[in-house]
Motif scaffolding. Structure first.
Motif, PDB file in Angstrom:
ATOM      1  N   GLY A   8      -4.464  10.249   0.328  1.00  0.00           N
ATOM      2  CA  GLY A   8      -4.600   8.920   0.906  1.00  0.00           C
ATOM      3  C   GLY A   8      -4.238   7.841  -0.092  1.00  0.00           C
ATOM      4  O   GLY A   8      -3.997   8.110  -1.274  1.00  0.00           O
ATOM      5  N   GLY A   9      -4.188   6.601   0.399  1.00  0.00           N
ATOM      6  CA  GLY A   9      -3.866   5.490  -0.490  1.00  0.00           C
ATOM      7  C   GLY A   9      -3.414   4.277   0.283  1.00  0.00           C
ATOM      8  O   GLY A   9      -3.579   4.203   1.505  1.00  0.00           O
ATOM      9  N   LEU A  10      -2.839   3.351  -0.443  1.00  0.00           N
ATOM     10  CA  LEU A  10      -2.322   2.109   0.131  1.00  0.00           C
ATOM     11  C   LEU A  10      -0.815   2.223   0.295  1.00  0.00           C
ATOM     12  O   LEU A  10      -0.109   2.593  -0.656  1.00  0.00           O
ATOM     13  N   VAL A  11      -0.328   1.912   1.478  1.00  0.00           N
ATOM     14  CA  VAL A  11       1.101   2.002   1.751  1.00  0.00           C
ATOM     15  C   VAL A  11       1.512   0.822   2.635  1.00  0.00           C
ATOM     16  O   VAL A  11       0.704   0.319   3.433  1.00  0.00           O
ATOM     17  N   GLN A  12       2.745   0.396   2.488  1.00  0.00           N
ATOM     18  CA  GLN A  12       3.245  -0.707   3.306  1.00  0.00           C
ATOM     19  C   GLN A  12       3.612  -0.217   4.703  1.00  0.00           C
ATOM     20  O   GLN A  12       3.923   0.968   4.891  1.00  0.00           O
ATOM     21  N   PRO A  13       3.584  -1.096   5.681  1.00  0.00           N
ATOM     22  CA  PRO A  13       4.029  -0.701   7.029  1.00  0.00           C
ATOM     23  C   PRO A  13       5.434  -0.108   6.980  1.00  0.00           C
ATOM     24  O   PRO A  13       6.309  -0.615   6.268  1.00  0.00           O
ATOM     25  N   GLY A  14       5.609   0.972   7.732  1.00  0.00           N
ATOM     26  CA  GLY A  14       6.878   1.686   7.729  1.00  0.00           C
ATOM     27  C   GLY A  14       6.964   2.779   6.683  1.00  0.00           C
ATOM     28  O   GLY A  14       7.909   3.576   6.705  1.00  0.00           O
ATOM     29  N   LYS A  86       1.746   2.350  10.508  1.00  0.00           N
ATOM     30  CA  LYS A  86       1.457   1.032  11.057  1.00  0.00           C
ATOM     31  C   LYS A  86       0.089   0.557  10.562  1.00  0.00           C
ATOM     32  O   LYS A  86      -0.759   1.391  10.230  1.00  0.00           O
ATOM     33  N   PRO A  87      -0.144  -0.728  10.559  1.00  0.00           N
ATOM     34  CA  PRO A  87      -1.480  -1.213  10.143  1.00  0.00           C
ATOM     35  C   PRO A  87      -2.614  -0.585  10.945  1.00  0.00           C
ATOM     36  O   PRO A  87      -3.701  -0.352  10.407  1.00  0.00           O
ATOM     37  N   GLU A  88      -2.362  -0.287  12.203  1.00  0.00           N
ATOM     38  CA  GLU A  88      -3.413   0.321  13.037  1.00  0.00           C
ATOM     39  C   GLU A  88      -3.706   1.775  12.677  1.00  0.00           C
ATOM     40  O   GLU A  88      -4.637   2.368  13.218  1.00  0.00           O
ATOM     41  N   ASP A  89      -2.920   2.356  11.768  1.00  0.00           N
ATOM     42  CA  ASP A  89      -3.225   3.694  11.259  1.00  0.00           C
ATOM     43  C   ASP A  89      -4.265   3.647  10.137  1.00  0.00           C
ATOM     44  O   ASP A  89      -4.720   4.700   9.670  1.00  0.00           O
ATOM     45  N   THR A  90      -4.630   2.450   9.718  1.00  0.00           N
ATOM     46  CA  THR A  90      -5.623   2.309   8.661  1.00  0.00           C
ATOM     47  C   THR A  90      -6.956   2.887   9.108  1.00  0.00           C
ATOM     48  O   THR A  90      -7.486   2.522  10.162  1.00  0.00           O
ATOM     49  N   ALA A  91      -7.476   3.821   8.319  1.00  0.00           N
ATOM     50  CA  ALA A  91      -8.719   4.508   8.667  1.00  0.00           C
ATOM     51  C   ALA A  91      -9.069   5.473   7.535  1.00  0.00           C
ATOM     52  O   ALA A  91      -8.260   5.715   6.643  1.00  0.00           O
ATOM     53  N   VAL A  92     -10.261   6.027   7.646  1.00  0.00           N
ATOM     54  CA  VAL A  92     -10.611   7.179   6.819  1.00  0.00           C
ATOM     55  C   VAL A  92     -10.211   8.423   7.611  1.00  0.00           C
ATOM     56  O   VAL A  92     -10.572   8.557   8.788  1.00  0.00           O
ATOM     57  N   TYR A  93      -9.446   9.281   6.976  1.00  0.00           N
ATOM     58  CA  TYR A  93      -8.950  10.491   7.616  1.00  0.00           C
ATOM     59  C   TYR A  93      -9.793  11.683   7.150  1.00  0.00           C
ATOM     60  O   TYR A  93      -9.985  11.891   5.946  1.00  0.00           O
ATOM     61  N   TYR A  94     -10.246  12.450   8.140  1.00  0.00           N
ATOM     62  CA  TYR A  94     -11.114  13.592   7.881  1.00  0.00           C
ATOM     63  C   TYR A  94     -10.453  14.891   8.336  1.00  0.00           C
ATOM     64  O   TYR A  94      -9.802  14.941   9.386  1.00  0.00           O
ATOM     65  N   THR A 116      -4.786   3.143   3.925  1.00  0.00           N
ATOM     66  CA  THR A 116      -4.683   1.718   4.221  1.00  0.00           C
ATOM     67  C   THR A 116      -3.220   1.350   4.329  1.00  0.00           C
ATOM     68  O   THR A 116      -2.442   1.585   3.397  1.00  0.00           O
ATOM     69  N   VAL A 117      -2.851   0.799   5.481  1.00  0.00           N
ATOM     70  CA  VAL A 117      -1.477   0.378   5.725  1.00  0.00           C
ATOM     71  C   VAL A 117      -1.468  -1.147   5.786  1.00  0.00           C
ATOM     72  O   VAL A 117      -1.997  -1.747   6.726  1.00  0.00           O
ATOM     73  N   SER A 118      -0.869  -1.743   4.779  1.00  0.00           N
ATOM     74  CA  SER A 118      -0.904  -3.201   4.678  1.00  0.00           C
ATOM     75  C   SER A 118       0.225  -3.679   3.780  1.00  0.00           C
ATOM     76  O   SER A 118       0.608  -2.993   2.829  1.00  0.00           O
ATOM     77  N   SER A 119       0.734  -4.854   4.093  1.00  0.00           N
ATOM     78  CA  SER A 119       1.746  -5.464   3.246  1.00  0.00           C
ATOM     79  C   SER A 119       1.092  -6.386   2.224  1.00  0.00           C
ATOM     80  O   SER A 119       1.792  -6.987   1.402  1.00  0.00           O
TER      81      SER A 119
END
Length: 119
Positions: A8-14, A86-94, A116-119
């Motif tokens: 997991g981590g922080l990634v930009q949209p797309g 997409k930003p709406e994919d932001t979540a904790v994944y289990y 976290t999906v965010s610019s």
């Protein structure tokens, strides 16, 4: 039994991420493996599932065509390749491992990994 998620981590949209879930203490090949996610203030939802034999795969409609679930029984690991995030994919994944027997079910969960999906 341990399920340990990573990737997991922080990634930009797309962008893309690949999650891994390494299992130990169970006969991995006998378990159906599922990725769930939970966003803040929302219920946990199924993202993708792969049966123990690897022949049946299911996806949530929201991720079809963008996410791919796979497993490597030799490595006791299940993966989730996530593309076009997409930003709406932001979540904790289990990660979940489940085995159903007559009159009983074994159900194990990992600790989760933040995406976290965010610019």
């Amino acid at each position: 039994v341990q399920l340990v998620e990573s990737g997991g981590g922080l990634v930009q949209p797309g962008g893309s991420l690949r999650l891994s879930c390494a299992a130990s203490g169970l006969v991995f090949s006998s378990y159906d493996m599922t990725w769930y996610r939970q966003a803040p203030g929302k219920e946990r939802e199924l993202v993708a599932a792969i049966r123990s034999a690897g022949g049946s795969i299911n996806y949530a409609d929201s991720v079809k065509g963008r996410f791919t679930i796979s497993r490597d029984n030799a490595k006791n690991t299940v993966y989730l390749q996530m593309n076009s995030l997409k930003p709406e994919d932001t979540a904790v994944y289990y990660c979940n491992a489940r085995r159903v027997l007559p009159g009983w079910a074994y159900d194990y969960w990992g600790q989760g990994t933040q995406v976290t999906v965010s610019s």
